[in-house]
Design a protein around this motif. Sequence first.
Motif, PDB file in Angstrom:
ATOM      1  N   ALA A  46      51.090  14.266  22.969  1.00 50.30           N
ATOM      2  CA  ALA A  46      52.340  13.958  23.442  1.00 50.30           C
ATOM      3  C   ALA A  46      53.333  14.526  22.401  1.00 50.30           C
ATOM      4  CB  ALA A  46      52.560  12.578  23.787  1.00 50.30           C
ATOM      5  N   ILE A  47      54.411  14.942  22.824  1.00 45.44           N
ATOM      6  CA  ILE A  47      55.418  15.467  21.644  1.00 45.44           C
ATOM      7  C   ILE A  47      56.846  15.019  21.957  1.00 45.44           C
ATOM      8  CG2 ILE A  47      56.442  17.658  20.592  1.00 45.44           C
ATOM      9  CD1 ILE A  47      54.046  18.995  22.196  1.00 45.44           C
ATOM     10  N   VAL A  48      57.538  14.446  20.627  1.00 43.89           N
ATOM     11  CA  VAL A  48      58.569  14.190  20.610  1.00 43.89           C
ATOM     12  C   VAL A  48      59.521  15.105  19.910  1.00 43.89           C
ATOM     13  CG1 VAL A  48      60.432  12.888  19.478  1.00 43.89           C
ATOM     14  CG2 VAL A  48      58.492  11.655  20.883  1.00 43.89           C
ATOM     15  N   VAL A  49      60.671  15.884  20.501  1.00 44.34           N
ATOM     16  CA  VAL A  49      61.358  16.742  19.541  1.00 44.34           C
ATOM     17  C   VAL A  49      62.743  16.337  19.007  1.00 44.34           C
ATOM     18  CG1 VAL A  49      59.991  19.009  20.603  1.00 44.34           C
ATOM     19  CG2 VAL A  49      62.213  17.655  21.701  1.00 44.34           C
ATOM     20  N   GLY A  50      63.066  16.965  17.911  1.00 43.96           N
ATOM     21  CA  GLY A  50      64.331  16.467  17.386  1.00 43.96           C
ATOM     22  C   GLY A  50      65.450  17.303  17.901  1.00 43.96           C
ATOM     23  N   ALA A  75      70.693  17.929  22.792  1.00 40.70           N
ATOM     24  CA  ALA A  75      70.076  19.158  22.044  1.00 40.70           C
ATOM     25  C   ALA A  75      68.612  19.116  21.788  1.00 40.70           C
ATOM     26  CB  ALA A  75      70.681  19.098  20.579  1.00 40.70           C
ATOM     27  N   THR A  76      67.995  17.676  21.841  1.00 43.72           N
ATOM     28  CA  THR A  76      66.552  17.688  21.915  1.00 43.72           C
ATOM     29  C   THR A  76      65.881  18.033  23.241  1.00 43.72           C
ATOM     30  OG1 THR A  76      66.397  15.318  22.852  1.00 43.72           O
ATOM     31  CG2 THR A  76      66.728  15.683  20.486  1.00 43.72           C
ATOM     32  N   VAL A  77      66.888  17.862  24.345  1.00 39.19           N
ATOM     33  CA  VAL A  77      66.140  18.366  25.708  1.00 39.19           C
ATOM     34  C   VAL A  77      66.218  19.764  25.734  1.00 39.19           C
ATOM     35  CG1 VAL A  77      66.853  18.417  28.265  1.00 39.19           C
ATOM     36  CG2 VAL A  77      67.220  16.397  26.925  1.00 39.19           C
ATOM     37  N   MET A  78      67.193  20.475  25.146  1.00 41.77           N
ATOM     38  CA  MET A  78      67.127  22.023  24.953  1.00 41.77           C
ATOM     39  C   MET A  78      65.888  22.344  24.110  1.00 41.77           C
ATOM     40  SD  MET A  78      71.133  23.524  24.482  1.00 41.77           S
ATOM     41  CE  MET A  78      71.661  22.455  22.954  1.00 41.77           C
ATOM     42  N   ALA A  99      64.469  10.687  28.678  1.00 37.70           N
ATOM     43  CA  ALA A  99      65.194   9.254  28.582  1.00 37.70           C
ATOM     44  C   ALA A  99      66.350   9.076  29.305  1.00 37.70           C
ATOM     45  CB  ALA A  99      65.214   8.704  27.221  1.00 37.70           C
ATOM     46  N   ILE A 100      67.131  10.459  29.515  1.00 37.48           N
ATOM     47  CA  ILE A 100      68.521  10.585  30.070  1.00 37.48           C
ATOM     48  C   ILE A 100      68.147  11.352  31.446  1.00 37.48           C
ATOM     49  CG2 ILE A 100      69.976   9.830  28.343  1.00 37.48           C
ATOM     50  CD1 ILE A 100      70.227  13.001  27.731  1.00 37.48           C
ATOM     51  N   GLU A 101      68.751  10.710  32.388  1.00 38.62           N
ATOM     52  CA  GLU A 101      68.388  11.623  33.748  1.00 38.62           C
ATOM     53  C   GLU A 101      68.920  12.792  33.859  1.00 38.62           C
ATOM     54  OE1 GLU A 101      68.289  10.588  38.606  1.00 38.62           O
ATOM     55  OE2 GLU A 101      69.012   9.135  37.184  1.00 38.62           O
ATOM     56  N   ILE A 102      68.136  13.869  33.956  1.00 37.50           N
ATOM     57  CA  ILE A 102      68.612  15.334  34.178  1.00 37.50           C
ATOM     58  C   ILE A 102      67.928  16.066  35.472  1.00 37.50           C
ATOM     59  CG2 ILE A 102      69.300  17.470  33.093  1.00 37.50           C
ATOM     60  CD1 ILE A 102      69.163  16.239  30.459  1.00 37.50           C
ATOM     61  N   ARG A 103      68.102  15.523  36.455  1.00 37.74           N
ATOM     62  CA  ARG A 103      67.097  15.739  37.597  1.00 37.74           C
ATOM     63  C   ARG A 103      66.771  17.330  37.870  1.00 37.74           C
ATOM     64  NH1 ARG A 103      69.166  12.323  42.346  1.00 37.74           N
ATOM     65  NH2 ARG A 103      71.066  12.819  41.562  1.00 37.74           N
ATOM     66  N   PHE A 126      58.504  14.674  25.159  1.00 38.71           N
ATOM     67  CA  PHE A 126      59.782  13.651  25.692  1.00 38.71           C
ATOM     68  C   PHE A 126      61.078  14.217  24.940  1.00 38.71           C
ATOM     69  CE2 PHE A 126      55.834  11.112  25.040  1.00 38.71           C
ATOM     70  CZ  PHE A 126      55.719  10.577  26.407  1.00 38.71           C
ATOM     71  N   GLY A 127      62.020  14.353  25.482  1.00 39.99           N
ATOM     72  CA  GLY A 127      63.333  14.799  25.116  1.00 39.99           C
ATOM     73  C   GLY A 127      64.433  13.746  25.391  1.00 39.99           C
ATOM     74  N   GLY A 128      65.474  13.596  24.753  1.00 42.88           N
ATOM     75  CA  GLY A 128      66.496  12.649  25.321  1.00 42.88           C
ATOM     76  C   GLY A 128      66.398  11.457  24.233  1.00 42.88           C
ATOM     77  N   GLY A 129      65.744  11.490  23.246  1.00 44.28           N
ATOM     78  CA  GLY A 129      65.516  10.586  22.435  1.00 44.28           C
ATOM     79  C   GLY A 129      65.285   9.127  23.031  1.00 44.28           C
ATOM     80  N   THR A 130      65.689   7.961  22.666  1.00 43.30           N
ATOM     81  CA  THR A 130      65.244   6.658  23.484  1.00 43.30           C
ATOM     82  C   THR A 130      66.023   6.785  24.869  1.00 43.30           C
ATOM     83  OG1 THR A 130      66.893   5.378  22.115  1.00 43.30           O
ATOM     84  CG2 THR A 130      64.703   5.533  21.346  1.00 43.30           C
ATOM     85  N   GLY A 131      66.957   7.337  24.728  1.00 42.02           N
ATOM     86  CA  GLY A 131      68.128   7.203  25.835  1.00 42.02           C
ATOM     87  C   GLY A 131      69.371   6.466  25.376  1.00 42.02           C
ATOM     88  N   SER A 132      69.324   5.910  24.311  1.00 42.82           N
ATOM     89  CA  SER A 132      70.451   5.009  23.780  1.00 42.82           C
ATOM     90  C   SER A 132      70.889   5.483  22.238  1.00 42.82           C
ATOM     91  CB  SER A 132      69.957   3.544  23.459  1.00 42.82           C
ATOM     92  OG  SER A 132      69.500   3.113  24.659  1.00 42.82           O
TER      93      SER A 132
END
Length: 232
Positions: A46-50, A75-78, A99-103, A126-132
């Motif tokens: 699993a990966i989390v990107v900044g 930016a993390t989603v990109m 964590a943020i909806e970008i369907r 995983f993109g979008g951080g925690t969503g908060s």
Amino acid sequence: MKYKRVLIKLSGEALAGEDKFGVNPDVTLKTAKQIKEIRANGVDVAIVVGGGNFFRGRTGGSIDRATADYMGMLATVMNALALQDSLLSIGCEAKVMTAIEIRDMAEGYSRRKALDYLKEGKVVIFGGGTGSPFFSTDTTAALRAAEMDAEVILMAKAIDAVYSADPKLDPSAVRYEHLTYMDIVEKDLKVMDLTAATLCKDNSIKLYVFALAEEGGLMKVINGENIGTLVE
């Protein structure tokens, strides 16, 4: 293999390489190849990107903190999409969950679905951080590692280990091979923020800091070679 399930924390700056801004295709492809190698050896990834190569949430000026953090999440989603594309291009199955909806671009985060993807052998990004707002991607990494039952967070950085100070600025900086989470607090080491460190400590998740540029670095860590700093 020393580890069977890992969460890799990739900084945006690491994906930018020497370009400092944006995504460096060569660096991203090289990173993808390392990820594919450990996945091929049976390690769940699993990966989390900044997102620091595009935008940093913590900022001043006319943009308030919450808005800036939301911009940082985008930016993390990109970066997540760029890494996914590199993995797919070399035949490594990967899914981006946000964590943020970008369907139209990625699947919304679901713990159960993410675990299913890992069991299927897919790399989950995983993109979008925690969503908060008000939470760093370090905290996201700690949270997702706990949710995914990862044994360790592999923190791939531009520097090869944790030091007492910036070795580029202070030649006398001490390089650490082993630390505890309490050491991070007491020595005020800039490894990860305190929220993330506390979450890792409370859930007994190890942290391994190493250089992304290290040739075959991911595989070396998975095999138990000492090339960085272990925090536990």
